[in-house]
Design a protein around this motif. Structure first.
Motif, PDB file in Angstrom:
ATOM      1  N   GLN A 145    -127.316  31.058  28.433  1.00 35.42           N
ATOM      2  CA  GLN A 145    -128.526  30.783  27.399  1.00 35.42           C
ATOM      3  C   GLN A 145    -128.680  29.646  26.366  1.00 35.42           C
ATOM      4  OE1 GLN A 145    -131.110  33.205  26.291  1.00 35.42           O
ATOM      5  NE2 GLN A 145    -131.013  34.957  26.528  1.00 35.42           N
ATOM      6  N   GLU A 146    -127.228  29.406  27.420  1.00 33.74           N
ATOM      7  CA  GLU A 146    -127.059  27.938  26.745  1.00 33.74           C
ATOM      8  C   GLU A 146    -127.123  27.940  25.283  1.00 33.74           C
ATOM      9  OE1 GLU A 146    -129.600  24.545  28.731  1.00 33.74           O
ATOM     10  OE2 GLU A 146    -129.042  25.307  30.607  1.00 33.74           O
ATOM     11  N   ILE A 147    -126.561  28.371  24.584  1.00 29.09           N
ATOM     12  CA  ILE A 147    -126.296  28.814  22.950  1.00 29.09           C
ATOM     13  C   ILE A 147    -125.260  28.188  22.851  1.00 29.09           C
ATOM     14  CG2 ILE A 147    -125.146  30.334  21.319  1.00 29.09           C
ATOM     15  CD1 ILE A 147    -127.175  31.724  22.863  1.00 29.09           C
ATOM     16  N   ASP A 148    -125.632  26.906  21.128  1.00 26.63           N
ATOM     17  CA  ASP A 148    -125.102  25.614  20.738  1.00 26.63           C
ATOM     18  C   ASP A 148    -124.776  26.169  19.786  1.00 26.63           C
ATOM     19  OD1 ASP A 148    -126.964  23.512  21.931  1.00 26.63           O
ATOM     20  OD2 ASP A 148    -128.308  25.252  20.901  1.00 26.63           O
ATOM     21  N   PHE A 149    -123.985  27.103  18.493  1.00 26.07           N
ATOM     22  CA  PHE A 149    -124.062  27.647  18.000  1.00 26.07           C
ATOM     23  C   PHE A 149    -124.000  29.801  17.634  1.00 26.07           C
ATOM     24  CE2 PHE A 149    -123.168  28.304  13.079  1.00 26.07           C
ATOM     25  CZ  PHE A 149    -122.961  27.110  12.664  1.00 26.07           C
ATOM     26  N   LEU A 150    -122.840  29.354  16.859  1.00 25.22           N
ATOM     27  CA  LEU A 150    -122.657  31.060  16.931  1.00 25.22           C
ATOM     28  C   LEU A 150    -122.499  31.247  15.669  1.00 25.22           C
ATOM     29  CD1 LEU A 150    -119.064  31.024  19.115  1.00 25.22           C
ATOM     30  CD2 LEU A 150    -122.203  31.910  20.112  1.00 25.22           C
ATOM     31  N   LEU A 151    -122.997  32.086  15.244  1.00 26.95           N
ATOM     32  CA  LEU A 151    -123.161  33.205  14.196  1.00 26.95           C
ATOM     33  C   LEU A 151    -122.968  34.793  13.466  1.00 26.95           C
ATOM     34  CD1 LEU A 151    -124.094  32.501  10.899  1.00 26.95           C
ATOM     35  CD2 LEU A 151    -126.439  33.555  11.424  1.00 26.95           C
ATOM     36  N   ALA A 152    -121.667  34.958  12.760  1.00 23.57           N
ATOM     37  CA  ALA A 152    -120.715  36.136  12.915  1.00 23.57           C
ATOM     38  C   ALA A 152    -121.814  36.432  12.070  1.00 23.57           C
ATOM     39  CB  ALA A 152    -119.588  36.260  13.157  1.00 23.57           C
ATOM     40  N   VAL A 153    -122.407  38.103  12.095  1.00 23.27           N
ATOM     41  CA  VAL A 153    -122.777  38.802  10.250  1.00 23.27           C
ATOM     42  C   VAL A 153    -121.842  40.250  10.483  1.00 23.27           C
ATOM     43  CG1 VAL A 153    -124.795  39.598   9.384  1.00 23.27           C
ATOM     44  CG2 VAL A 153    -124.795  37.227  10.475  1.00 23.27           C
ATOM     45  N   GLY A 154    -120.718  40.131  10.391  1.00 19.18           N
ATOM     46  CA  GLY A 154    -120.532  41.333   9.622  1.00 19.18           C
ATOM     47  C   GLY A 154    -118.886  40.956   9.037  1.00 19.18           C
ATOM     48  N   GLY A 155    -117.980  41.757   9.240  1.00 21.90           N
ATOM     49  CA  GLY A 155    -116.247  41.641   8.434  1.00 21.90           C
ATOM     50  C   GLY A 155    -115.658  41.445   9.834  1.00 21.90           C
ATOM     51  N   LEU A 158    -120.371  36.781   5.582  1.00 20.55           N
ATOM     52  CA  LEU A 158    -119.673  38.202   5.622  1.00 20.55           C
ATOM     53  C   LEU A 158    -119.907  39.736   5.109  1.00 20.55           C
ATOM     54  CD1 LEU A 158    -116.458  39.117   5.649  1.00 20.55           C
ATOM     55  CD2 LEU A 158    -116.387  38.725   4.032  1.00 20.55           C
ATOM     56  N   THR A 159    -119.721  40.675   5.626  1.00 21.85           N
ATOM     57  CA  THR A 159    -120.847  41.846   5.101  1.00 21.85           C
ATOM     58  C   THR A 159    -119.060  42.893   5.073  1.00 21.85           C
ATOM     59  OG1 THR A 159    -120.593  42.771   7.755  1.00 21.85           O
ATOM     60  CG2 THR A 159    -122.462  41.264   6.414  1.00 21.85           C
ATOM     61  N   LEU A 160    -118.328  42.192   5.058  1.00 20.51           N
ATOM     62  CA  LEU A 160    -117.375  43.874   4.720  1.00 20.51           C
ATOM     63  C   LEU A 160    -115.968  42.347   4.202  1.00 20.51           C
ATOM     64  CD1 LEU A 160    -115.771  46.294   4.424  1.00 20.51           C
ATOM     65  CD2 LEU A 160    -115.290  45.986   6.836  1.00 20.51           C
ATOM     66  N   PRO A 161    -115.541  41.895   2.202  1.00 24.89           N
ATOM     67  CA  PRO A 161    -114.100  41.860   2.570  1.00 24.89           C
ATOM     68  C   PRO A 161    -112.947  42.369   2.766  1.00 24.89           C
ATOM     69  CG  PRO A 161    -115.694  42.332   0.467  1.00 24.89           C
ATOM     70  CD  PRO A 161    -116.051  42.995   1.684  1.00 24.89           C
ATOM     71  N   ALA A 162    -112.500  41.595   2.950  1.00 24.07           N
ATOM     72  CA  ALA A 162    -110.869  42.298   3.832  1.00 24.07           C
ATOM     73  C   ALA A 162    -110.002  41.661   4.958  1.00 24.07           C
ATOM     74  CB  ALA A 162    -110.891  43.327   5.050  1.00 24.07           C
ATOM     75  N   THR A 163    -110.251  41.325   5.882  1.00 23.50           N
ATOM     76  CA  THR A 163    -109.183  40.409   6.647  1.00 23.50           C
ATOM     77  C   THR A 163    -109.232  39.101   6.213  1.00 23.50           C
ATOM     78  OG1 THR A 163    -111.279  39.141   8.075  1.00 23.50           O
ATOM     79  CG2 THR A 163    -110.713  41.935   8.151  1.00 23.50           C
ATOM     80  N   GLY A 164    -109.929  38.198   5.355  1.00 27.45           N
ATOM     81  CA  GLY A 164    -109.853  37.216   5.690  1.00 27.45           C
ATOM     82  C   GLY A 164    -110.421  35.744   6.228  1.00 27.45           C
ATOM     83  N   SER A 165    -110.650  36.630   7.842  1.00 28.04           N
ATOM     84  CA  SER A 165    -111.382  36.149   8.334  1.00 28.04           C
ATOM     85  C   SER A 165    -112.416  34.827   8.719  1.00 28.04           C
ATOM     86  CB  SER A 165    -111.646  36.953  10.228  1.00 28.04           C
ATOM     87  OG  SER A 165    -111.919  36.313  11.194  1.00 28.04           O
ATOM     88  N   GLU A 166    -112.833  34.853   7.643  1.00 23.40           N
ATOM     89  CA  GLU A 166    -114.264  34.308   6.901  1.00 23.40           C
ATOM     90  C   GLU A 166    -113.354  32.733   6.943  1.00 23.40           C
ATOM     91  OE1 GLU A 166    -113.377  36.704   5.195  1.00 23.40           O
ATOM     92  OE2 GLU A 166    -112.757  36.410   3.782  1.00 23.40           O
ATOM     93  N   MET A 167    -112.030  32.695   6.266  1.00 23.51           N
ATOM     94  CA  MET A 167    -111.643  31.072   5.456  1.00 23.51           C
ATOM     95  C   MET A 167    -110.307  31.089   6.556  1.00 23.51           C
ATOM     96  SD  MET A 167    -111.377  29.409   2.574  1.00 23.51           S
ATOM     97  CE  MET A 167    -111.060  28.133   1.488  1.00 23.51           C
ATOM     98  N   ASP A 211    -121.419  36.955  -0.074  1.00 25.93           N
ATOM     99  CA  ASP A 211    -122.632  37.412  -1.414  1.00 25.93           C
ATOM    100  C   ASP A 211    -121.838  38.924  -1.320  1.00 25.93           C
ATOM    101  OD1 ASP A 211    -124.015  38.334  -2.472  1.00 25.93           O
ATOM    102  OD2 ASP A 211    -126.433  37.845  -1.692  1.00 25.93           O
ATOM    103  N   PRO A 212    -121.079  39.342  -2.518  1.00 26.58           N
ATOM    104  CA  PRO A 212    -120.570  39.995  -2.866  1.00 26.58           C
ATOM    105  C   PRO A 212    -121.760  41.071  -3.563  1.00 26.58           C
ATOM    106  CG  PRO A 212    -120.432  38.355  -4.627  1.00 26.58           C
ATOM    107  CD  PRO A 212    -121.196  38.168  -4.205  1.00 26.58           C
ATOM    108  N   GLN A 213    -123.187  41.108  -3.385  1.00 29.62           N
ATOM    109  CA  GLN A 213    -123.380  42.372  -3.525  1.00 29.62           C
ATOM    110  C   GLN A 213    -124.000  43.553  -2.082  1.00 29.62           C
ATOM    111  OE1 GLN A 213    -127.116  40.976  -5.854  1.00 29.62           O
ATOM    112  NE2 GLN A 213    -127.513  39.900  -4.502  1.00 29.62           N
ATOM    113  N   VAL A 214    -122.953  42.102  -0.621  1.00 31.71           N
ATOM    114  CA  VAL A 214    -123.017  43.298   0.558  1.00 31.71           C
ATOM    115  C   VAL A 214    -122.366  44.452   0.142  1.00 31.71           C
ATOM    116  CG1 VAL A 214    -123.291  40.931   1.601  1.00 31.71           C
ATOM    117  CG2 VAL A 214    -120.892  41.865   1.711  1.00 31.71           C
ATOM    118  N   ILE A 215    -121.133  44.236  -1.052  1.00 30.47           N
ATOM    119  CA  ILE A 215    -119.891  45.220  -1.527  1.00 30.47           C
ATOM    120  C   ILE A 215    -121.330  46.506  -1.729  1.00 30.47           C
ATOM    121  CG2 ILE A 215    -118.585  46.037  -2.936  1.00 30.47           C
ATOM    122  CD1 ILE A 215    -117.383  43.274  -2.041  1.00 30.47           C
TER     123      ILE A 215
END
Lengths: 386, 386
Positions: A84-94, A135-144, A174-178
């Motif tokens: 699909q010739e993707i240019d950018f990835l967006l992870a929505v999750g933990g 980030l939808t689930l705080p835990a792993t720190g993978s987001e940073m 967004d802490p409201q995901v919790i």
């Protein structure tokens, strides 16, 4: 303090409503692959928030990335990126979705035979295609950070990669995901972040006074907010402190110039690969036994942990250090997390021998901050955790 | 906790001998302007270390950037950047040299009438030419942030600028540089970093538990190492913790999601502009009076500071809060820093009125975390500091 190098270019957007600012962070005219997991984001409204924020952006959804992101599923996603010739990835999750996205970012630009080599080569990943995360689930720190752990079911392997090429360009927190996270996952997140700090702190004194205090700050904050989070995940103050603590626990600041351990993770990963036990729970199983087995080399830091984090002022170094291990194990119990392998499976006999053999086969001959733990030591620690 | 955005792309190379790795960080074939101050780096060996590390790189030296980097001197350097077609700036010095280099980075790409507008416009600086730093004096944190303060002698002004375009690409922090720093400057550095933290912490509770603890961590570490640093600047453990604490005090992590004050700096800058008093000493003059004047709005955090940093457990909130101010003032005295303006100049009468008029003329009508301090309040605080 040891010498160190540090660079972390990830941009953080933190707070309620920040998902709405998503499109400003995506390159113009990018075709975006939106990666997510089992579909909970479609129930809790986050998928809607994300797609609303991406109005006008060309988005290709790819769901179904499992907890412990699975190589074969990711290879399907890699096919989509290319076709699909993707240019950018967006992870929505933990952490699992973000880790999987990091693998894809690197795999998309990998020029060797098979992207699995990214995990077995043990080389820093220098380049990856750009990606962001919600980030939808705080835990792993993978987001940073630039770490990723990938599982391969067919070989029961769970391996890690990292490198400057796979930092998220941005992450939205967004802490409201919790609010919509099940209690079991919240407890896992707290235990996971807590153990991340311990892996970077529970070693031996090296005179890195500020790093010690910062590690203790994250531990203290997690202890402080844990009961409030579990009681009421809509408590925004608790949620925001929990979320930021998880990120700070593993964004690279705590290990600067200090020895780190990570043996608890190495052993825990095997339990997940063998029995499918939640990652955080494998850490809670392994940590107390690991600290008891390595008591003599860790007792100074254990006693400091006892004093500064648990407020234990009575007793000598040994007594304080033992009390800190007991307190830590009791904290896992308060989170509703059992700390013995036999509480998770009846089929635990032989686990130690299996892990010993795997570590030997992989040439993992010196785990821990002193690189001193042999596979036979690991077998003893695992046995203590039965 | 308030919403926040955070990104800090500066690469840090920290530890003994790291200056030797300098050339790896400079773009290939770049023509480098090496900026430094009064020439102390030629006496203490740092200039030699830097030029040795840059062997093979085309370097144009530019010395003489004064403490409180002076606009007219910088405009000379800007001429050199343009006439010599410089590609990369390298600041070798303390906060003044690095701040001056940030101004130059922005000025070199500025398209308006005069680069002074960068300081008066109050707009974030979006672009700058690339630059790195070799830090020779820990204090300001300039090595890992995008702030710059520039002085203009002819108008007695001292103004600030900041923005994503003026982060250093890299900064080299070798704690061994501390060996040759005079005791007066070391004391200034400790007081400066300590006050930087206070400006971001001594406001009102907003439930940012981790940021509070991290601020306290830096304060505790500075208190812990201050006596060792002043007694023996060759003490590497103390030096390395001091150096990293100064950086962490102002690299953008502490103010995330919290109110900040910065009135102490705003007032202190005037004392430097009027009397040439060392920056750090102006902070030590202003901080105690500022906290006493604003006691009611700050007392909860002052009491927390008393408990967690100073170990004060006795008394009610008011008593603890007052004790914390007294302890802070006593700490400055222990550093050999006087905390009254009259100890620096006999000519202090009228200072409050002058500063009040300047703030009024500039339209600075609401300083502090509540934007509530009027120029007339400032005049009272300054008078308390006589």
């Amino acid at each position: 303090m040891n010498n160190f190098q540090y660079k972390n270019p990830t941009k953080i957007l933190f707070g309620k409503g920040e998902i709405a600012n998503l499109s400003k962070e995506i390159p113009q005219n990018a075709k975006v692959l939106l990666l997510y997991g089992g579909g909970s984001i479609k129930k809790n409204g986050i998928y809607e928030q994300v797609t609303a924020a991406l109005d006008g952006v060309e988005v290709v959804p790819f769901g179904g990335i499992p907890a412990n992101p699975e190589y074969e599923v990711l290879m399907e996603a890699l096919g989509v990126i290319k076709s699909q010739e993707i240019d950018f990835l967006l992870a929505v999750g933990g952490g699992s979705v973000i880790d999987g996205t990091k693998f894809l970012a690197a795999a998309a630009l990998y020029e060797g035979d098979t992207p699995w080599e990214l995990l077995t080569a043990g080389k820093p990943v220098a380049k990856g295609m750009p990606f962001g995360a919600v980030l939808t689930l705080p835990a792993t720190g993978s987001e940073m950070n630039s770490n990723s752990v990938i599982t391969r079911k067919e070989t029961q392997e769970k391996l890690a990669m990292s490198g400057a090429g796979i930092f998220p360009v941005f992450s939205v927190l967004d802490p409201q995901v919790i609010r919509s996270i099940p209690e079991r996952q919240l407890a896992n997140g707290i235990a996971d972040a807590f153990t991340h700090v311990l892996e970077q702190y529970m070693t031996y004194p090296i005179g890195a006074l500020l790093q010690d205090r910062m590690a203790e700050s994250v531990l203290q904050t997690l202890l402080e907010v844990a009961p409030a989070i579990l009681k009421d995940p809509t408590d925004y103050q608790a949620a925001s402190n929990f979320m930021w603590s998880c990120t700070m626990a593993l964004n690279g600041l705590l290990p600067l110039g200090v020895p780190t351990d990570w043996a608890v993770h190495a052993m825990g990963h095997e339990l997940t690969a063998m029995y499918g036990i939640d990652h955080a729970r494998t850490l809670a199983i392994m940590a107390p036994s690991h600290y008891r087995f390595n008591f003599e080399t860790k007792k100074e830091k254990l006693a400091q942990f006892a004093e500064r984090v648990w407020g234990i002022t009575q007793g000598n170094v040994d007594e304080k250090a033992h009390a800190a291990i007991d307190k830590t194990e009791a904290f896992f119990h308060e989170l509703g997390i059992a700390t013995k392998l036999s509480q998770y499976t009846d089929d635990f006999q032989g686990t130690a021998e299996t892990i010993e053999k795997r570590f030997t086969d992989r040439g993992w001959l010196g785990l821990g901050e002193h690189q001193s733990l042999k596979p036979s030591d690991v077998a003893q620690i695992v046995t203590m955790a039965y």
